[in-house]
Design a protein around this motif. Structure first.
Motif, PDB file in Angstrom:
ATOM      1  N   GLY A  75      16.129  -6.555  14.211  1.00 13.21           N
ATOM      2  CA  GLY A  75      15.159  -5.548  13.948  1.00 13.21           C
ATOM      3  C   GLY A  75      14.113  -6.095  12.772  1.00 13.21           C
ATOM      4  O   GLY A  75      14.187  -6.952  12.493  1.00 13.21           O
ATOM      5  N   ILE A 108       5.025 -10.159  13.486  1.00 10.92           N
ATOM      6  CA  ILE A 108       3.681 -10.926  13.295  1.00 10.92           C
ATOM      7  C   ILE A 108       2.694 -10.796  14.432  1.00 10.92           C
ATOM      8  O   ILE A 108       1.732 -10.627  13.991  1.00 10.92           O
ATOM      9  CB  ILE A 108       4.160 -12.499  13.055  1.00 10.92           C
ATOM     10  CG1 ILE A 108       5.182 -12.676  11.885  1.00 10.92           C
ATOM     11  CG2 ILE A 108       3.113 -13.426  12.871  1.00 10.92           C
ATOM     12  CD1 ILE A 108       5.922 -14.018  11.762  1.00 10.92           C
ATOM     13  N   SER A 122      11.488  -9.220   8.727  1.00 10.96           N
ATOM     14  CA  SER A 122      12.799  -9.313   9.603  1.00 10.96           C
ATOM     15  C   SER A 122      14.068  -8.474   9.220  1.00 10.96           C
ATOM     16  O   SER A 122      14.333  -8.925   7.809  1.00 10.96           O
ATOM     17  CB  SER A 122      13.183 -10.671  10.045  1.00 10.96           C
ATOM     18  OG  SER A 122      14.380 -10.993  10.825  1.00 10.96           O
ATOM     19  N   GLY A 143      11.296  -9.603  13.367  1.00  7.23           N
ATOM     20  CA  GLY A 143      10.412  -9.984  12.747  1.00  7.23           C
ATOM     21  C   GLY A 143       9.345 -10.986  13.398  1.00  7.23           C
ATOM     22  O   GLY A 143       8.304 -11.227  13.042  1.00  7.23           O
ATOM     23  N   THR A 189       8.575 -23.662   7.344  1.00 11.14           N
ATOM     24  CA  THR A 189       8.707 -22.096   7.602  1.00 11.14           C
ATOM     25  C   THR A 189       9.388 -22.406   8.818  1.00 11.14           C
ATOM     26  O   THR A 189       9.766 -23.170   9.352  1.00 11.14           O
ATOM     27  CB  THR A 189       7.534 -21.178   7.496  1.00 11.14           C
ATOM     28  OG1 THR A 189       8.018 -19.882   7.797  1.00 11.14           O
ATOM     29  CG2 THR A 189       6.913 -21.701   8.660  1.00 11.14           C
ATOM     30  N   PHE A 190      10.204 -20.995   8.868  1.00  7.83           N
ATOM     31  CA  PHE A 190      11.120 -20.821  10.246  1.00  7.83           C
ATOM     32  C   PHE A 190       9.990 -20.935  11.466  1.00  7.83           C
ATOM     33  O   PHE A 190       8.608 -20.379  11.286  1.00  7.83           O
ATOM     34  CB  PHE A 190      11.775 -19.562  10.032  1.00  7.83           C
ATOM     35  CG  PHE A 190      12.607 -19.348  11.676  1.00  7.83           C
ATOM     36  CD1 PHE A 190      13.396 -20.438  11.723  1.00  7.83           C
ATOM     37  CD2 PHE A 190      12.463 -18.107  12.276  1.00  7.83           C
ATOM     38  CE1 PHE A 190      13.830 -20.134  13.280  1.00  7.83           C
ATOM     39  CE2 PHE A 190      12.973 -17.994  13.394  1.00  7.83           C
ATOM     40  CZ  PHE A 190      13.826 -18.888  13.855  1.00  7.83           C
ATOM     41  N   ASP A 207       4.329 -12.944   5.526  1.00 11.27           N
ATOM     42  CA  ASP A 207       5.575 -12.965   6.189  1.00 11.27           C
ATOM     43  C   ASP A 207       6.696 -12.775   5.286  1.00 11.27           C
ATOM     44  O   ASP A 207       6.944 -13.694   4.518  1.00 11.27           O
ATOM     45  CB  ASP A 207       5.855 -14.440   6.905  1.00 11.27           C
ATOM     46  CG  ASP A 207       6.907 -14.566   7.832  1.00 11.27           C
ATOM     47  OD1 ASP A 207       7.849 -13.694   7.633  1.00 11.27           O
ATOM     48  OD2 ASP A 207       7.144 -15.218   8.743  1.00 11.27           O
TER      49      ASP A 207
HETATM   50  C1  LIG Z   1       9.966 -16.611   7.353  1.00 12.69           C
HETATM   51  C2  LIG Z   1      10.329 -15.951   8.790  1.00 12.69           C
HETATM   52  N1  LIG Z   1       9.552 -15.534   9.517  1.00 12.69           N
HETATM   53  C3  LIG Z   1       9.872 -15.024  10.766  1.00 12.69           C
HETATM   54  C4  LIG Z   1      11.094 -14.729  11.256  1.00 12.69           C
HETATM   55  C5  LIG Z   1      11.485 -14.038  12.505  1.00 12.69           C
HETATM   56  O1  LIG Z   1      12.266 -12.710  12.260  1.00 12.69           O
HETATM   57  P1  LIG Z   1      13.174 -12.475  13.475  1.00 12.69           P
HETATM   58  O2  LIG Z   1      14.433 -13.373  13.560  1.00 12.69           O
HETATM   59  O3  LIG Z   1      13.771 -11.215  13.236  1.00 12.69           O
HETATM   60  O4  LIG Z   1      12.484 -12.619  14.783  1.00 12.69           O
HETATM   61  C6  LIG Z   1      12.210 -14.996  10.309  1.00 12.69           C
HETATM   62  C7  LIG Z   1      13.668 -14.881  10.475  1.00 12.69           C
HETATM   63  O5  LIG Z   1      14.250 -15.344  11.433  1.00 12.69           O
HETATM   64  C8  LIG Z   1      11.691 -15.660   9.105  1.00 12.69           C
HETATM   65  O6  LIG Z   1      12.641 -16.420   8.398  1.00 12.69           O
END
Ligand SMILES: Cc1ncc(COP(=O)(O)O)c(C=O)c1O
Length: 375
Positions: A200, A73, A187, A69, A94-95, A162
Motif C-alpha cells: 500500500g 514516487i 509506503s 510506495g 536509500t532503498f 520520500d
Molecule cells: C525510502 C523508501 N522509498 C520507497 C520505498 C518503496 O515502497 P514500497 O515497498 O511500498 O514500494 C521504500 C520501502 O520499501 C522505502 O523504504
C-alpha cells in the motif's frame, strides 16, 4: 574490539510489528468484515475516509492512496511535471526503489551524497548535484529521520519527500513529514511505522492541481473510466488495506512517541560511548523506523550481537549508484559519505514496544561485543 565478552540475559529482535497490533485484532477483524459486507473493494468509502484521515494527520491538504510506495514516487513526480529529459536529484544511500521510480517517468536520477550524522540529504549535498535539467529533488527521510526540506526547497527546486520510513515523525514547530515539500510519498509496506497487511502507499500534497493529476494517474489517466486523458497506471490502495490502516492511524502518534523514547533510552544507557548514534536532524523529532548506529567493524559487531540473540541488519551495503542496474548512471559518481555509511551502518532493535529492559540488554550486548577480541 579487545578484552572480555559477556552475554546479555535477553534476546531482542530487530523489529516487532506484531505486539503493537495484537490488541487491535478485534477492531481489525471488524474493519475487514465491514469491507466484505459492503463489497466496495476498489477505492470507495474506506479509501476516501483513510485519505481524509491521513491527510489530516500529516497536516496536508490531500492524501491519495496508491498501490505501493514505489508507484507513489513515479506518479507524484509525473504529477509534478517531471518527464523525459529531466533530472531528479536523489540520494544513493536509500532503498533502491527511491531511484528506481525515477526512470519510470522518463527522467533520470542524479545521485547526491548525504550528511554523515543524520544520514539524510542536505541543501549542500543536493546543491552539489544540481544540473541545468534538474526538475525536482527526491529528499528521503531516511530511517525515520527528517531531511531539511525548507533548506532544500530554498534552492529553488521543487522537493518531493520520500516519507516511506517517516510516519509518526514531527518537527519542533509541529509540522510533519508529508506536508513539508511540494508533495510526499508514503509506503505502507507491513514493516513500516504505519504498515498494512500487504502492499500500500499514498501521496500527500497541499497542491490541488498535483492532487488532481495524481488521482487521474492512479486510475488509468481517467476521471470516469470513459475518457482517458493520460497514459496512467492501475495503482490504487485496496479498500481492505485502507480499512486496516484506519484502525492503526489513531495509534501512530503514540507509536512514534514510543520509538522516540526507545532512542532516548539507548542514548541515556550510554550507547553513544560504544558506537556512533543516529542523530536527529536539527529541529526534528524522528519516529525512528530503524535505529541505525555506525561502527568501523559493523559486520563483526553484527556477528557478535547475533550470537548474543540481538537482531541486527546492515542496510544498503551496496548503495544505489553502485547497483548493476544503475551502472551507467552511477559511473564516475563519487559519494564518499555514502560509501562510508554503506560500510559502517548497522540497524539495532527498534519498535513501538521496545522497552527499557530490552534497550538495556541491547546496550549490554554492544558493550560486550565491542570489548571482545576480533576473530
Ligand atoms: C525510502 C523508501 N522509498 C520507497 C520505498 C518503496 O515502497 P514500497 O515497498 O511500498 O514500494 C521504500 C520501502 O520499501 C522505502 O523504504
Amino acid at each position: 574490539m579487545e578484552g572480555e565478552a559477556s552475554l546479555p540475559l535477553m534476546a531482542v529482535s530487530l523489529f516487532d510489528t506484531s505486539t503493537p497490533l495484537a490488541p487491535l485484532r478485534p477492531e481489525i477483524d471488524r474493519a475487514v468484515a465491514r469491507v466484505l459486507d459492503h463489497k466496495q473493494f476498489i477505492l470507495g468509502p474506506e479509501v476516501a475516509a483513510f485519505e481524509e484521515e491521513f491527510a489530516s494527520f500529516c497536516g496536508a491538504g490531500q492524501a491519495i492512496g496508491v498501490a505501493n510506495g514505489t508507484d507513489a514516487i513515479t506518479i507524484a513526480l509525473r504529477a509534478m511535471g517531471v518527464g523525459p529529459g529531466d533530472d531528479v536529484v536523489v540520494p544513493s544511500f536509500t532503498f533502491y526503489a527511491s531511484a528506481e521510480a525515477i526512470p519510470a517517468t522518463g527522467a533520470q536520477p542524479v545521485f547526491c551524497d548525504v550528511d554523515p550524522e543524520t544520514m539524510c540529504v542536505t541543501a549542500d549535498t543536493v546543491r552539489a548535484a544540481l544540473t541545468p535539467q534538474t526538475k525536482a529533488v527526491l529528499a528521503v527521510h531516511l530511517f525515520g529521520n527528517i531531511a531539511p526540506i525548507d533548506e532544500i526547497a530554498a534552492l529553488g527546486v521543487p522537493v518531493l519527500e520520500d516519507a516511506a520510513q517517516a510516519a509518526g515523525g514531527i518537527l519542533d514547530d509541529g509540522r510533519r513529514p508529508g506536508a513539508l515539500g511540494t508533495a510526499a510519498t508514503w509506503s505502507f509496506f507491513p514493516s513500516k511505522n504505519l504498515g498494512c497487511f500487504g502492499d500500500g502507499g499514498a501521496i500527500t500534497t497541499n497542491d490541488p492541481d498535483i492532487a488532481e493529476r495524481v488521482r487521474m494517474l492512479r486510475f488509468h489517466g481517467s476521471h470516469d473510466k470513459v475518457t482517458y486523458e493520460h497514459v496512467g497506471y492501475n495503482s490504487r490502495l485496496d479498500a481492505l488495506q485502507a480499512a486496516i490502516l484506519r484502525v492503526q492511524l489513531p495509534h501512530l502518534e503514540g507509536w512514534g512517541d514510543a520509538r522516540r523514547a526507545a532512542g532516548r533510552h539507548y542514548e541515556n544507557a550510554g550507547l553513544g560511548e560504544l558506537v556512533d548514534l543516529s542523530v536527529p536532524a536539527p529541529g526534528t523529532r524522528p519516529a525512528w523506523h530503524l535505529y541505525v548506529v555506525r561502527h568501523a567493524e559493523a559486520d563483526a559487531l553484527a556477528a557478535r550481537l547475533g550470537e548474543a540473540g540481538i537482531g541486527t541488519k546492515a542496510y544498503y551495503r551496496t548503495p544505489v549508484h553502485r547497483q548493476p542496474a544503475m551502472r551507467e548512471l552511477g559511473a564516475g559518481v563519487e559519494l564518499p559519505v555514502t560509501d562510508e555509511l554503506a560500510a559502517t551502518n548497522l540497524a539495532i532493535p527498534m519498535s513501538a514496544v521496545l522497552d527499557r529492559a530490552q534497550a538495556d540488554a541491547v546496550v549490554a550486548a554492544v558493550r560486550a561485543a565491542v570489548a571482545a577480541p576480533v576473530g
